[in-house]
Design a protein around this motif. Structure first.
Motif, PDB file in Angstrom:
ATOM      1  N   ILE A 358      -6.738   3.394  13.534  1.00 28.00           N
ATOM      2  CA  ILE A 358      -7.335   4.276  14.531  1.00 28.00           C
ATOM      3  C   ILE A 358      -6.261   5.102  15.234  1.00 28.00           C
ATOM      4  O   ILE A 358      -6.482   6.254  15.615  1.00 28.00           O
ATOM      5  CB  ILE A 358      -8.165   3.446  15.524  1.00 28.00           C
ATOM      6  CG1 ILE A 358      -9.398   2.873  14.810  1.00 28.00           C
ATOM      7  CG2 ILE A 358      -8.594   4.277  16.734  1.00 28.00           C
ATOM      8  CD1 ILE A 358     -10.204   1.896  15.622  1.00 28.00           C
ATOM      9  N   LEU A 359      -5.060   4.555  15.358  1.00 22.11           N
ATOM     10  CA  LEU A 359      -3.964   5.299  15.981  1.00 22.11           C
ATOM     11  C   LEU A 359      -3.424   6.396  15.066  1.00 22.11           C
ATOM     12  O   LEU A 359      -3.135   7.511  15.531  1.00 22.11           O
ATOM     13  CB  LEU A 359      -2.822   4.348  16.351  1.00 22.11           C
ATOM     14  CG  LEU A 359      -3.024   3.424  17.547  1.00 22.11           C
ATOM     15  CD1 LEU A 359      -1.833   2.488  17.678  1.00 22.11           C
ATOM     16  CD2 LEU A 359      -3.219   4.225  18.827  1.00 22.11           C
ATOM     17  N   TRP A 360      -3.270   6.101  13.761  1.00 24.24           N
ATOM     18  CA  TRP A 360      -2.521   6.999  12.887  1.00 24.24           C
ATOM     19  C   TRP A 360      -3.340   7.620  11.775  1.00 24.24           C
ATOM     20  O   TRP A 360      -2.989   8.696  11.280  1.00 24.24           O
ATOM     21  CB  TRP A 360      -1.319   6.249  12.285  1.00 24.24           C
ATOM     22  CG  TRP A 360      -0.496   5.556  13.326  1.00 24.24           C
ATOM     23  CD1 TRP A 360      -0.391   4.208  13.539  1.00 24.24           C
ATOM     24  CD2 TRP A 360       0.311   6.171  14.335  1.00 24.24           C
ATOM     25  NE1 TRP A 360       0.424   3.946  14.604  1.00 24.24           N
ATOM     26  CE2 TRP A 360       0.884   5.136  15.128  1.00 24.24           C
ATOM     27  CE3 TRP A 360       0.619   7.490  14.657  1.00 24.24           C
ATOM     28  CZ2 TRP A 360       1.723   5.385  16.192  1.00 24.24           C
ATOM     29  CZ3 TRP A 360       1.457   7.740  15.728  1.00 24.24           C
ATOM     30  CH2 TRP A 360       2.008   6.695  16.487  1.00 24.24           C
ATOM     31  N   GLY A 361      -4.386   6.938  11.307  1.00 25.88           N
ATOM     32  CA  GLY A 361      -5.286   7.538  10.322  1.00 25.88           C
ATOM     33  C   GLY A 361      -4.734   7.678   8.920  1.00 25.88           C
ATOM     34  O   GLY A 361      -5.302   8.416   8.103  1.00 25.88           O
ATOM     35  N   ALA A 362      -3.649   6.981   8.587  1.00 27.32           N
ATOM     36  CA  ALA A 362      -3.130   7.041   7.216  1.00 27.32           C
ATOM     37  C   ALA A 362      -4.019   6.182   6.310  1.00 27.32           C
ATOM     38  O   ALA A 362      -4.582   5.169   6.739  1.00 27.32           O
ATOM     39  CB  ALA A 362      -1.683   6.558   7.165  1.00 27.32           C
ATOM     40  N   TYR A 363      -4.139   6.571   5.043  1.00 22.93           N
ATOM     41  CA  TYR A 363      -4.962   5.810   4.105  1.00 22.93           C
ATOM     42  C   TYR A 363      -4.197   4.661   3.478  1.00 22.93           C
ATOM     43  O   TYR A 363      -4.711   3.972   2.589  1.00 22.93           O
ATOM     44  CB  TYR A 363      -5.531   6.735   3.043  1.00 22.93           C
ATOM     45  CG  TYR A 363      -6.415   7.813   3.633  1.00 22.93           C
ATOM     46  CD1 TYR A 363      -7.461   7.482   4.481  1.00 22.93           C
ATOM     47  CD2 TYR A 363      -6.190   9.158   3.365  1.00 22.93           C
ATOM     48  CE1 TYR A 363      -8.269   8.454   5.037  1.00 22.93           C
ATOM     49  CE2 TYR A 363      -6.991  10.139   3.922  1.00 22.93           C
ATOM     50  CZ  TYR A 363      -8.027   9.784   4.765  1.00 22.93           C
ATOM     51  OH  TYR A 363      -8.816  10.752   5.326  1.00 22.93           O
ATOM     52  N   SER A 364      -2.961   4.446   3.923  1.00 25.34           N
ATOM     53  CA  SER A 364      -2.163   3.298   3.515  1.00 25.34           C
ATOM     54  C   SER A 364      -2.120   2.295   4.657  1.00 25.34           C
ATOM     55  O   SER A 364      -1.697   2.625   5.777  1.00 25.34           O
ATOM     56  CB  SER A 364      -0.741   3.748   3.158  1.00 25.34           C
ATOM     57  OG  SER A 364       0.132   2.638   3.090  1.00 25.34           O
TER      58      SER A 364
END
Length: 549
Positions: A358-364
Motif C-alpha cells: 500500500i505504501l509503494w505499489g510495486a508488483y514485487s
C-alpha cells in the motif's frame, strides 16, 4: 297532428319531477363517490407500488458479497446494471402478485438502474464504508496528530539536508585534491613551463577549495540546526504516537473455501513478451505479479495510479477532519491487512508485505519490503543524528576523532561524515531489532544507544546490550506512521487492489472490484389497468428510489 291530452300530461305534467330530481342527485353522488374511490385507489396503488419497489431495492442490497464483507468489512453486491434491473423486475413482480391480488392490478413496465455513482471505484463510497466500520474501533484522539505531521516532516527534512551536506563534503574533498595537484605541478615545474599560468591555476583551485569548504561548513551547520530543532520536539512526537493507543493486530480472517485463483497467482501461461516466473518468485514473500490482464483489472490501474509512493504526500491537508479520516484508514489497513512480520496466510493472500504494498505499489513483494526497510533506516538515521548533536558527550568524542583523523580545515567536514556514519550504523542496528519484533524508541536516551564510536571506527558494528528493550515503537507502529503520512487516495486504491487479488485466490477467480457496487438508484414505471367505469384505461405511475448500505 296535435298531441293528445294524455301525451301532454306525460310531457308537461308535474307528476314524477321529484323522482327525476332525486335520480339526478343520486347519479351525481355516485359519480363523485366513484371519482373519490378512484383517487383513493390510485393513491393506494402508488403506495403499494412504492412499497414493492422499496422491498425490491432492499432485496438487491441483501445479495452483497459475503466474502468481501467478512474479510474486509465492505458491503457491495456484484451485479451489472442489466442484472440489477432484472432482479428488481423479478422482485417487484412477485411482491405485487402476492400483495395486491386483483385490487390494483399493478404490473411493472420499465426499470432503469444506475450503479455508476455507487461503484467501489468511486473512492468516496469506499472511504465512507471504512469510516463507518472503524468509528467504533479507532480508539484514538485527534490530539497530537498535527504534531505528528509537522515533526515527521522535520525528520525527512533533516535527512534531505544530510544528503545535501554529504554532497558538499564530497565536492570539498575533490576541490582539495585538485588544489593539491595544482600545487604539486607548480612545485615540480621546469624552467620551460609557464610558472605564471601554473600559479594562476593553483590560486584558482585554492579559491575553489575555499568556496567548497565554506559551502560545506554552511550545509553542515544547517544539518546541525535542523537536528537540534528536531531534538527539542522529538519526545513530543513519541508522546503523540503513544496517544494513538491503537490495537493494530490484524484479524487475518481466512475467507472462502481456499480456491486457488490461477490468474492472480500468475500461474497461467505468460503472455507474449512476459517472462515465466521461477520457483523463487512464486514463494510466499517473494512473489512477483506479472499477469498483465490481472494487473490491468486492478482498481489502481483502472484509476491511473502508478507504482511508487511518497511518505509525505499525506501532509497536504492538516485539518482535524482530514487527519481523523487518514488515521482511521491507516488503522483499517493495519486491522485488515498483513505486513512483513505477521503476514502468515499464504493460501489466502497473494503478497506477504501487504501494508508495504500500500505504501509503494510495486508488483514485487520483496521490492515493497526493501523500500519500507530503506525508509525506516532513513527515518532512524535522521532521528539518531538529531540525538548525536543533542548529546554533548557524543559531540565531544566526534570532535576529537575528527581532529585526529584530519587536523586542519577539513576537521568539521570529517566530523559531519563521522556523525552521519554513526547515525546510519545505529539505524542499521535499530532495523535489526525491529525485524526481530522488538521495539525501538522514536527518540533515544543515552541508555538506548547501541553502537559505540570506537566500534564504528574499528569496523565492529556489533550492538551493545541495552536495557529497556520493551520501550519504544515496534515495526508495526512505524508502519502505521508511514501509512498515516501517505496519500489517502493511494491508500484506498491499493487496499482495494489487495482485496481483489486476495479474493481471486481464496474465493472466486473472477472477482473484480470494478463489478462491486455499494448501492443503486433506479427509475420505474408501474402500470395500473382499468379504473372507474373503465374510463381511465391503463395508467402509469413513475417512481425513483435510491438504496445504499
Amino acid at each position: 297532428m296535435k298531441p293528445s291530452e294524455k301525451s301532454k300530461k306525460w310531457v308537461w305534467g308535474k307528476k314524477g319531477s321529484v323522482t327525476v330530481f332525486l335520480t339526478g342527485i343520486l347519479a351525481s353522488f355516485l359519480f363523485i363517490t366513484g371519482v373519490l374511490a378512484e383517487a383513493a385507489a390510485g393513491e393506494g396503488a402508488r403506495s403499494c407500488g412504492d412499497a414493492a419497489l422499496e422491498q425490491a431495492g432492499r432485496a438487491v442490497l441483501s445479495e452483497y458479497d459475503r466474502e468481501l464483507q467478512e474479510r474486509y468489512g465492505l458491503f457491495a453486491f456484484r451485479l451489472s446494471g442489466e442484472e440489477a434491473e432484472e432482479r428488481i423486475l423479478h422482485y417487484v413482480s412477485r411482491s405485487l402478485e402476492k400483495a395486491q391480488g386483483d385490487l390494483f392490478r399493478l404490473s411493472p413496465k420499465e426499470i432503469q438502474a444506475d450503479l455508476t455513482t455507487y461503484s467501489l471505484l468511486n473512492l468516496s463510497n469506499t472511504e465512507e464504508q471504512i469510516m463507518e466500520h472503524m468509528k467504533y474501533r479507532a480508539a484514538a484522539e485527534l490530539a497530537g496528530l498535527a504534531g505528528i505531521l509537522e515533526k515527521s516532516s522535520m525528520v525527512f527534512g533533516l535527512t534531505d539536508a544530510m544528503e545535501t551536506a554529504e554532497e558538499s563534503v564530497r565536492e570539498a574533498e575533490q576541490a582539495k585534491e585538485a588544489m593539491e595537484r595544482a600545487d604539486r605541478r607548480l612545485g615540480n615545474a621546469s624552467e620551460e613551463e609557464d610558472k605564471d599560468a601554473l600559479e594562476a591555476q593553483a590560486a584558482s583551485e585554492k579559491a575553489a577549495y575555499e568556496r567548497a569548504l565554506e559551502q560545506g561548513e554552511s550545509q553542515i551547520e544547517e544539518v546541525r540546526r535542523k537536528a537540534l530543532e528536531l531534538a527539542e520536539t522529538a519526545e513530543e512526537l513519541e508522546g503523540a504516537l503513544d496517544r494513538l493507543g491503537t490495537e493494530t493486530e490484524g484479524e487475518g480472517t481466512a475467507a472462502g473455501a481456499g480456491r486457488e485463483g490461477a490468474a492472480a497467482e500468475g500461474n497461467e501461461e505468460p503472455a507474449e513478451g512476459e517472462e515465466e516466473q521461477t520457483e523463487g518468485e512464486t514463494a510466499f514473500g517473494s512473489r512477483i505479479l506479472k499477469n498483465r490482464s490481472v494487473i490491468d483489472s486492478l482498481p489502481g490501474s483502472l484509476m491511473g495510479l502508478k507504482p511508487g509512493g511518497s511518505l509525505l504526500s499525506g501532509l497536504t491537508d492538516d485539518s482535524d477532519s482530514a487527519l481523523w479520516t487518514n488515521l482511521c484508514i491507516s488503522l483499517y489497513i493495519m486491522d485488515k491487512y498483513g505486513h512483513h512480520l505477521n503476514g502468515k496466510e499464504a493460501e489466502n493472500s497473494f503478497f506477504l508485505n501487504e501494508g508495504e504494498y500500500i505504501l509503494w505499489g510495486a508488483y514485487s513483494d520483496r521490492e515493497n519490503y526493501d523500500k519500507t526497510r530503506t525508509a525506516l533506516i532513513t527515518l532512524r538515521t535522521g532521528l539518531n543524528l538529531a540525538h548525536i548533536y543533542s548529546d554533548p558527550q557524543k559531540v565531544e568524542a566526534l570532535t576529537a576523532a575528527a581532529a585526529a583523523l584530519t587536523p586542519g580545515p577539513l576537521a568539521p567536514l570529517t566530523q559531519f561524515l563521522l556523525s552521519a556514519a554513526w547515525a546510519a550504523g545505529e539505524a542499521a542496528q535499530d532495523m535489526e531489532r525491529l525485524e526481530a519484533g522488538e521495539a525501538v524508541p522514536l527518540w533515544k536516551g543515552p541508555g538506548d544507544w547501541q553502537l559505540s564510536l570506537e566500534n564504528l571506527m574499528s569496523g565492529n558494528l556489533k550492538a551493545a546490550e541495552i536495557s529497556g528493550q520493551g520501550k519504544g515503537l515496534t515495526y508495526e507502529e512505524y508502519l502505521l506512521l508511514f501509512l498515516f503520512l501517505s496519500d489517502k487516495e493511494q491508500k484506498l486504491l491499493r487496499l482495494l487492489d489487495l482485496a481483489e487479488l486476495n479474493l481471486k485466490i481464496s474465493w472466486d477467480g473472477a472477482f473484480a472490484i470494478k463489478d462491486c457496487s455499494c448501492g443503486l438508484a433506479f427509475e420505474a414505471q408501474l402500470q395500473r389497468k382499468g379504473g372507474f367505469l373503465n374510463v381511465a384505461g391503463a395508467r402509469r405511475g413513475h417512481f425513483r428510489q435510491v438504496h445504499e448500505y
